[in-house]
Design a protein around this motif. Structure first.
Motif, PDB file in Angstrom:
ATOM      1  N   UNK A   1      25.538 -33.401  21.065  1.00 15.26           N
ATOM      2  CA  UNK A   1      25.812 -32.047  21.533  1.00 15.26           C
ATOM      3  C   UNK A   1      24.732 -31.641  22.531  1.00 15.26           C
ATOM      4  N   UNK A   2      25.150 -31.130  23.700  1.00 10.56           N
ATOM      5  CA  UNK A   2      24.147 -30.590  24.602  1.00 10.56           C
ATOM      6  C   UNK A   2      23.514 -29.354  23.968  1.00 10.56           C
ATOM      7  N   UNK A   3      22.356 -28.956  24.458  1.00  9.54           N
ATOM      8  CA  UNK A   3      21.573 -27.900  23.808  1.00  9.54           C
ATOM      9  C   UNK A   3      22.314 -26.571  23.711  1.00  9.54           C
ATOM     10  N   UNK A   4      23.008 -26.103  24.774  1.00  8.34           N
ATOM     11  CA  UNK A   4      23.746 -24.835  24.633  1.00  8.34           C
ATOM     12  C   UNK A   4      24.807 -24.897  23.540  1.00  8.34           C
ATOM     13  N   UNK A   5      25.513 -26.025  23.443  1.00 11.49           N
ATOM     14  CA  UNK A   5      26.529 -26.163  22.400  1.00 11.49           C
ATOM     15  C   UNK A   5      25.890 -26.153  21.018  1.00 11.49           C
ATOM     16  N   UNK A   6      24.785 -26.854  20.870  1.00 12.81           N
ATOM     17  CA  UNK A   6      24.137 -26.931  19.565  1.00 12.81           C
ATOM     18  C   UNK A   6      23.743 -25.551  19.054  1.00 12.81           C
TER      19      UNK A   6
ATOM     20  N   UNK B   1      25.072 -22.694  19.838  1.00 10.19           N
ATOM     21  CA  UNK B   1      26.287 -21.915  19.581  1.00 10.19           C
ATOM     22  C   UNK B   1      26.945 -22.352  18.281  1.00 10.19           C
ATOM     23  N   UNK B   2      27.067 -23.679  18.090  1.00  9.94           N
ATOM     24  CA  UNK B   2      27.689 -24.212  16.879  1.00  9.94           C
ATOM     25  C   UNK B   2      26.908 -23.793  15.644  1.00  9.94           C
ATOM     26  N   UNK B   3      25.589 -23.900  15.696  1.00 12.74           N
ATOM     27  CA  UNK B   3      24.784 -23.516  14.534  1.00 12.74           C
ATOM     28  C   UNK B   3      24.976 -22.051  14.185  1.00 12.74           C
ATOM     29  N   UNK B   4      25.041 -21.206  15.195  1.00 13.28           N
ATOM     30  CA  UNK B   4      25.223 -19.779  14.947  1.00 13.28           C
ATOM     31  C   UNK B   4      26.621 -19.506  14.392  1.00 13.28           C
ATOM     32  N   UNK B   5      27.632 -20.161  14.971  1.00 12.90           N
ATOM     33  CA  UNK B   5      29.004 -19.961  14.487  1.00 12.90           C
ATOM     34  C   UNK B   5      29.137 -20.409  13.039  1.00 12.90           C
ATOM     35  N   UNK B   6      28.663 -21.601  12.722  1.00  9.70           N
ATOM     36  CA  UNK B   6      28.814 -22.125  11.366  1.00  9.70           C
ATOM     37  C   UNK B   6      28.092 -21.239  10.350  1.00  9.70           C
ATOM     38  N   UNK B   7      26.927 -20.750  10.720  1.00  8.19           N
ATOM     39  CA  UNK B   7      26.193 -19.873   9.795  1.00  8.19           C
ATOM     40  C   UNK B   7      26.976 -18.596   9.536  1.00  8.19           C
ATOM     41  N   UNK B   8      27.571 -18.029  10.574  1.00  2.99           N
ATOM     42  CA  UNK B   8      28.325 -16.778  10.411  1.00  2.99           C
ATOM     43  C   UNK B   8      29.637 -17.009   9.660  1.00  2.99           C
ATOM     44  N   UNK B   9      30.313 -18.121   9.925  1.00  6.75           N
ATOM     45  CA  UNK B   9      31.557 -18.405   9.208  1.00  6.75           C
ATOM     46  C   UNK B   9      31.314 -18.607   7.719  1.00  6.75           C
ATOM     47  N   UNK B  10      30.326 -19.408   7.377  1.00  9.82           N
ATOM     48  CA  UNK B  10      30.065 -19.645   5.959  1.00  9.82           C
ATOM     49  C   UNK B  10      29.596 -18.370   5.263  1.00  9.82           C
ATOM     50  N   UNK B  11      28.852 -17.522   5.973  1.00  9.79           N
ATOM     51  CA  UNK B  11      28.428 -16.253   5.373  1.00  9.79           C
ATOM     52  C   UNK B  11      29.619 -15.364   5.042  1.00  9.79           C
TER      53      UNK B  11
ATOM     54  N   UNK C   1      27.317 -35.440  13.375  1.00 13.54           N
ATOM     55  CA  UNK C   1      26.449 -34.341  13.806  1.00 13.54           C
ATOM     56  C   UNK C   1      27.025 -32.998  13.381  1.00 13.54           C
ATOM     57  N   UNK C   2      28.314 -32.795  13.637  1.00 17.41           N
ATOM     58  CA  UNK C   2      28.942 -31.515  13.311  1.00 17.41           C
ATOM     59  C   UNK C   2      28.972 -31.271  11.805  1.00 17.41           C
ATOM     60  N   UNK C   3      29.322 -32.296  11.048  1.00 16.70           N
ATOM     61  CA  UNK C   3      29.377 -32.126   9.593  1.00 16.70           C
ATOM     62  C   UNK C   3      27.993 -31.876   9.020  1.00 16.70           C
ATOM     63  N   UNK C   4      26.974 -32.472   9.630  1.00 14.55           N
ATOM     64  CA  UNK C   4      25.612 -32.172   9.205  1.00 14.55           C
ATOM     65  C   UNK C   4      25.259 -30.720   9.434  1.00 14.55           C
ATOM     66  N   UNK C   5      25.742 -30.151  10.521  1.00 11.87           N
ATOM     67  CA  UNK C   5      25.478 -28.739  10.804  1.00 11.87           C
ATOM     68  C   UNK C   5      26.257 -27.834   9.844  1.00 11.87           C
ATOM     69  N   UNK C   6      27.457 -28.256   9.457  1.00 14.25           N
ATOM     70  CA  UNK C   6      28.192 -27.501   8.436  1.00 14.25           C
ATOM     71  C   UNK C   6      27.401 -27.475   7.136  1.00 14.25           C
ATOM     72  N   UNK C   7      26.864 -28.619   6.764  1.00 19.17           N
ATOM     73  CA  UNK C   7      26.091 -28.704   5.520  1.00 19.17           C
ATOM     74  C   UNK C   7      24.848 -27.821   5.580  1.00 19.17           C
TER      75      UNK C   7
END
Length: 932
Positions: free
Chosen positions: A350-355, A357-367, A427-433
C-alpha cells in the motif's frame, strides 16, 4: 420503490461549521495519490505521493454539496463574507509556501474568474512549513502574489488548497543574470539541471498581467541555461528583473520523479463570524437489514469519518465490503524498459496515502461494530500493470475493460502476480486485526477476460500461460487460436480451455490456502458475476470461467453473487439462472450466500434505481444470509434511501409464502414453497424450492387456459428430466396457495387449482402449463350427436370386459435397422403377438418391467408379423425412458369408434353410443335443386 433524495432536504435538525475537517476532500490526476483523514475534531492530515514534476493536488471545500446523500447534504450558501478562518499549518515534501507557484487558496466563483490567494501572505507566525494562518474573508484578504486583487467572497463556487511536490517543474530556479524589459532570452540557474525545451513555460515575479508566463522556443540543458522565449519580456512599469529573482519553469510534459512522499497537517481549525455555519440533518435513520459495499477507487477522495458516519446514519449495519479497486492503492516504480510507472511488488503493497486512509477507515468501522470484508480482484489499471502479468488474446492484445482509463486483468498462471495479490490480502487483513476486527476477505470476480468492449475473444494466450500449458502437458497450444467467445469451441480446443479453467480454480484455491496459513480463522468469500458466466451464445465462458470442482461448496465459506447488468435492465427472469448457479451447480445453501444488487453508473440514469430496488426486494425473498447494495458512492450521489415500507408496492411481501402442492396420478404428493425453510401445511412438508417458482397468475373472461407456469431446475432432486419425459407429471393435480409462514395456523389462501398440461423443456429448465378449472367449461359437458361412438373402449357404458382382451408380451427388438442402430423409444418389435394388422391401433399398453414400468401409453399402429419380420408396434409418443429388449408389457386392442368396428371386432353394437345414420350438416343445409 425506495426514495431518491438527491438534493439537500429542507428542515435540517443541526449545523456544522464551514471548513469542518471531516468534509474536506482531495482530488488530483493520475498517477499521483493522496488521501485526507481527520486527526481530531479540529484537525486533518493530508498524505500525498507525487510521481511526476507536474503533479498538482487540491484539498477541496465545495459550496454546493454534491457528494453527500441528499438527506445529509448541506444547501448551497455561496456567501462567505465575514468568515474568520484560522489554523496551524505543518507541511513536508511540498513546494514551500513562500515560493512562487506554491501553496495557494484557489477560489472559484460562479460569475467571475478564479482567484489565487497566497496563504503565506496571511501567516501571523512561524516558517513557511510550520506556521499559523489567519484569513478574514472580506476585502482585507486579496488574491495575487502581492495580494492586490479583491476576491468576491459573496460568490464562491468552491475553494481549495493547491499543493505541488518539492520537485515541481525544474525545481527551485533563479535568474543567473538580470533580464531587462523586452529581452527575448533569459539565463537561468536550473534547480534540477534538467532540459528546458520548446513548449515549457517560465513564470517570473513582476511579469505584466497580460503576460503571466513566457513560452520557451529553444532546447538547452545543464545547471545554467540560456533559453529563448517566444514573447519579449514585459514587466510591470518596464522594470528590469534582477539577477537572483525566483523563476518557476513548468515543463510541457510530465516527468517521473520517483515516489516523493508529502504531508500536510492542518490543526486547531477555528471558523467564526457570519456565514460560518451550514444547516445539515444529523438525526440517524433506523437500522435495517441491507448491507453496504464500497469501492476504494470511489472512496479515497473523502475522509473515512465522513463515510462511516453517513453510512451509519443511513441505517446500514453489520457488514461492510471494501473493494480495493484497480488504480489507487498500489505502490509504483518507474520502469525504464516499459517507459511508465508500474506496480512494484518489492515495495510495501500500500502506498503511504492509502495506508493512512485504510487504517483510519478500519478503526472507525470496527468502532461502529461493522464486520469488514476486504476485496481484491484480478484487475489493475492497465497503465500500472506490468506487461508480463496481463491476460492476452490471440493477437497478443491485453484484456482491457470498459472503464476509462481501462483496467487489465492478471493471468492466473503468473506466479509473481498471484504472490502480489497474496501480499496485499495479508497486509489488509493485518490492518483489520490491528483495528480489532475479525479477518474476512473476498476474491472478486476471478475470470479469464471475455473481450467485452473490444475483440470479444478469450484472453488465454499470454506467453506465461501458453508456456505453462506446454510444460504441464507436453502438448502445444491448439491452433488456430480462438478468436471469439461465441459459439461452441471445436473439440481440439477443449483440453486447453479445461486446463485454463483449472488454473483459474487453482489460483483462487492457492490464495485461500496462503491467507489461511497466516490467518487461520479468516472467513473466505468469492464473488461471481453471473452475466459473464452465463452469457447467451457463449458457452465457452462457462467452460472456461467456472471451475466447479474448485469453487463448489465448501471451497469458500461464503458465495457472493451479482448480476448488475441484468438487474438494471429489469431482466429478473435471469435471476433464476443466477440462483441456480449458486445453489444447484455450486451447491451453496442460502444461509451461505450473499447477494449484491446495483449499480447505477451515471447520475443521469437514476431511474435504474427502480429496478435495483426490486432486485433487492427479490433477493431478500430468496432468503440469503445477506443482501448488499453496490455501492456507497452511488447511494450517496443519487440520494437513494432504502425504505422497506415501500415494498408494499410490490406483490407477495411481508410474511406471505407461496406453496405449490403437486399430486401425481401415481399417488406421489410433492410440496414446494418460496420460503427459505420447510413449512408443514395440512400434513404435507413444503420444501424450499431453490430452482422452482411460479409466474404471475392471471385469467381472462373468455376462460382460456390460465397463463400460470411452473418453472424448475431439471437437476432438482424432486423433479427430474426423466420423470417429466416419462409422463409422471401428466395430468397431475396442482394447488397454489399462500400461507403466513410466521403463523401456519392462519388458514391458507388458495390462489389456483388445476392440472398440469403441456410440459416443455429448454436447456436446464422446464415449463409446465397449469390448466385451471375454468378451462373445463370450454370442453363438452353433455352428449351431442356424432356418427362415432362417444364412449371409451372398456368403460362402463361400453360394457366390454377389459381382462378378456388383455394379452401379455415381451419386447423382442427395439430396432429393425431402418431407423438406425438406436431406438427412438417409440417403435419396437415383438414375436408374442399374432393378431392381424391394425388390431392394436388406438389401443393401450401398460409396461410391467423395465425403465418404464408402471407407465401407460397409447398405441398408434400395429403391423402383424410375417415370415420375414417381427410384429411392429408404434406408439403415439416416445417413452420418457429407454425401451429395452426383454421388457414385458400388457396390451389391449383399440377401437376407432366406428359402428363397423364395434360390430365386427367386439360384437357390441347394442352398446354403441353413436348415430351413424343421422344426416350430417351437409344434408341438413341442403336445399331443393330445380334441375334435379
Amino acid at each position: 420503490m425506495s426514495k431518491l433524495i438527491p438534493y439537500p432536504k429542507p428542515g435540517a435538525t443541526g449545523t456544522i461549521r464551514r471548513f469542518e475537517p471531516a468534509w474536506w476532500h482531495v482530488d488530483f490526476p493520475l498517477p499521483m495519490m493522496a488521501t485526507v483523514v481527520t486527526t481530531g475534531p479540529d484537525a486533518l492530515r493530508v498524505m500525498a505521493t507525487f510521481r511526476t514534476n507536474r503533479d498538482l493536488m487540491g484539498l477541496i471545500w465545495p459550496t454546493e454539496d454534491t457528494i453527500d446523500h441528499g438527506l445529509y447534504a448541506w444547501p448551497r450558501r455561496k456567501d462567505y463574507r465575514g468568515i474568520v478562518f484560522e489554523f496551524d499549518w505543518l507541511s513536508a515534501g511540498i513546494r514551500s509556501m513562500d515560493r512562487l507557484q506554491s501553496v495557494t487558496l484557489t477560489v472559484e466563483t460562479y460569475a467571475g474568474p478564479t482567484h489565487f490567494v497566497r496563504i503565506w501572505n496571511y501567516a501571523t507566525a512561524g516558517t513557511p512549513d510550520d506556521c499559523h494562518i489567519r484569513v478574514v474573508l472580506d476585502e482585507t484578504t486579496k488574491s495575487g502574489f502581492f495580494a492586490g486583487t479583491l476576491v468576491p467572497w459573496h460568490d464562491v463556487k468552491r475553494l481549495f488548497f493547491s499543493l505541488q511536490p518539492e520537485q515541481a517543474g525544474r525545481g527551485n530556479c533563479t535568474l543567473a543574470a538580470q533580464a531587462p524589459a523586452g529581452a527575448t532570452f533569459l539565463t537561468i540557474n536550473v534547480g534540477d539541471a534538467g532540459p528546458i525545451e520548446p513548449g515549457d513555460r517560465i513564470f517570473i515575479l513582476g511579469l505584466a498581467a497580460e503576460q503571466p508566463f513566457l513560452t520557451v522556443t529553444s532546447s538547452t540543458t545543464g545547471p545554467v541555461q540560456t533559453v529563448t522565449v517566444a514573447e519579449p519580456l514585459a514587466t510591470v512599469g518596464g522594470f528590469t528583473v534582477a539577477a537572483g529573482a525566483e523563476v518557476f519553469v513548468e515543463t510541457r510534459d510530465a516527468e517521473p520523479i520517483g515516489e516523493q512522499e508529502a504531508m500536510v497537517e492542518i490543526a486547531n481549525i477555528s471558523v467564526t463570524g457570519p456565514n460560518s455555519t451550514l444547516p445539515v440533518e444529523l438525526a440517524p435513520r433506523a437500522p435495517h437489514a441491507l448491507r453496504m459495499a464500497d469501492g476504494f477507487d470511489n472512496a479515497w477522495p473523502l475522509t473515512p469519518e465522513r463515510i462511516v458516519e453517513q453510512v451509519w446514519r443511513l441505517g446500514y449495519r453489520d457488514f461492510y465490503v471494501l473493494f480495493m479497486g484497480i488504480s489507487k492503492f498500489h505502490a509504483l516504480s518507474w520502469d525504464e524498459g516499459e517507459g511508465r510507472y508500474i506496480v512494484d511488488p518489492a515495495k510495501p503493497v500500500l502506498n503511504a496515502p492509502t495506508a493512512q486512509w485504510i487504517d483510519d477507515l478500519f478503526a472507525r468501522l470496527t468502532a461502529k461494530g461493522y464486520k469488514i470484508i476486504v476485496s481484491l480482484s484480478f484487475e489493475i489499471l492497465n497503465r500500472f500493470m506490468p506487461a508480463a502479468w496481463m491476460q492476452r488474446d490471440h493477437a497478443g492484445n491485453p484484456g482491457l475493460t470498459g472503464w476509462q482509463p481501462p483496467s487489465s486483468l492478471i493471468a492466473p498462471t503468473v506466479v509473481a502476480a498471484l504472490a502480489y495479490l497474496r501480499a496485499v490480502y495479508l497486509d489488509l487483513l493485518g490492518r483489520v486485526a490491528v483495528a480489532g476486527g475479525e479477518p474476512a476477505f473476498q476474491i472478486g470476480e476471478p475470470w479469464w477476460w471475455d473481450g467485452s468492449f473490444g475483440s470479444e475473444a478469450p484472453h488465454i494466450y499470454d506467453a506465461t500461460t501458453m508456456a505453462a500449458y506446454t510444460t504441464a502437458t507436453g502438448a502445444a497450444v491448439p491452433e488456430p487460436k480462438l478468436t471469439t467467445i461465441f459459439g461452441q469451441p471445436a473439440a481440439q480446443h477443449l483440453p486447453y480451455i479445461q486446463w485454463c479453467r483449472d488454473r483459474l480454480g487453482a489460483a483462487t484455491a492457492w490464495l485461500v490456502a496462503e491467507i489461511r496459513a497466516v490467518f487461520p480463522a479468516a472467513v473466505s468469500h468469492i464473488l461471481l458475476f453471473s452475466p459473464q458466466l452465463l452469457r447467451e451464445g457463449a458457452p465457452l465462458l462457462k467452460m472456461l470461467n467456472l471451475p466447479v470442482e474448485d469453487w463448489k461448496s465448501p471451497a469458500f465459506d461464503i458465495l457472493q453473487i451479482e448480476e448488475y447488468d441484468r438487474v438494471i435492465e429489469g431482466d429478473f427472469a435471469f435471476s433464476r439462472k443466477t440462483w441456480g448457479l449458486a445453489t444447484a451447480i455450486l451447491g451453496y445453501p442460502k444461509d451461505r450466500i450473499h447477494y449484491f444488487a446495483g449499480f447505477n453508473l451515471l447520475a443521469a440514469t437514476s431511474w435504474t434505481w427502480f429496478n435495483i430496488d426490486q432486485a433487492i426486494w427479490r433477493a431478500f425473498a430468496q432468503g440469503p444470509a445477506e443482501v448488499f447494495v453496490w455501492s456507497r458512492e452511488q447511494v450517496m450521489r443519487d440520494g437513494w434511501l432504502f425504505d422497506k415500507q415501500s415494498w408494499k408496492l410490490y406483490p407477495g411481501l411481508t410474511h406471505l409464502a407461496t406453496c405449490w402442492r403437486i399430486a401425481r396420478t401415481d399417488g406421489v404428493v410433492l410440496g414446494f414453497t418460496s420460503h427459505d425453510r420447510p413449512l408443514e401445511v395440512d400434513g404435507v412438508t413444503y420444501r424450499p424450492a431453490n430452482g422452482f417458482t411460479a409466474s404471475a397468475l392471471a385469467s381472462d373472461t373468455e376462460m382460456a387456459a390460465a397463463d400460470a407456469e411452473m418453472l424448475g431446475a431439471i437437476d432438482a432432486d424432486e423433479i427430474t428430466a426423466t420423470d417429466l419425459l416419462a409422463g409422471l407429471y401428466d395430468h397431475a393435480e396442482v394447488e397454489l396457495f399462500l400461507v403466513d409462514w410466521s403463523d401456519i395456523t392462519i388458514p391458507k389462501t388458495i390462489l389456483r387449482r388445476g392440472t398440469i398440461g403441456t410440459v416443455s423443456q429448454s436447456d436446464a429448465a422446464f415449463t409446465a402449463e397449469l390448466r385451471g378449472l375454468a378451462q373445463r367449461i370450454q370442453q363438452p359437458v353433455i352428449d351431442s350427436y356424432s356418427p362415432e361412438c362417444r364412449v371409451d373402449l372398456f368403460s362402463a357404458p361400453c360394457g366390454i370386459d377389459r381382462e378378456a382382451f388383455q394379452i401379455f408380451a415381451t419386447v423382442s427388438a427395439v430396432t429393425d435397422g431402418t431407423l438406425g442402430a438406436v431406438s427412438d423409444n417409440r417403435v419396437f418389435f415383438t414375436n408374442d403377438l399374432a393378431q392381424e394388422d391394425g388390431w392394436f391401433d388406438y389401443g393401450e399398453l401398460l409396461w410391467l418391467t423395465g425403465a418404464n414400468a408402471g407407465r401407460r401409453t397409447e398405441i398408434r399402429t400395429w403391423t402383424a408379423p410375417t415370415a420375414d419380420s417381427l410384429g411392429r408396434l408404434e406408439l403415439w409418443e416416445p417413452m420418457g425412458r429407454d425401451i429395452a429388449v426383454g421388457d414385458t408389457f400388457r396390451i389391449w386392442p383399440g377401437c376407432d369408434k366406428r359402428l363397423s368396428t364395434c360390430r365386427d371386432k367386439f360384437s357390441n353394437v347394442v352398446n354403441f353410443r353413436g348415430e351413424p345414420h343421422v344426416p350430417g350438416t351437409d344434408a341438413m343445409l341442403r336445399i331443393p335443386d330445380p334441375k334435379a
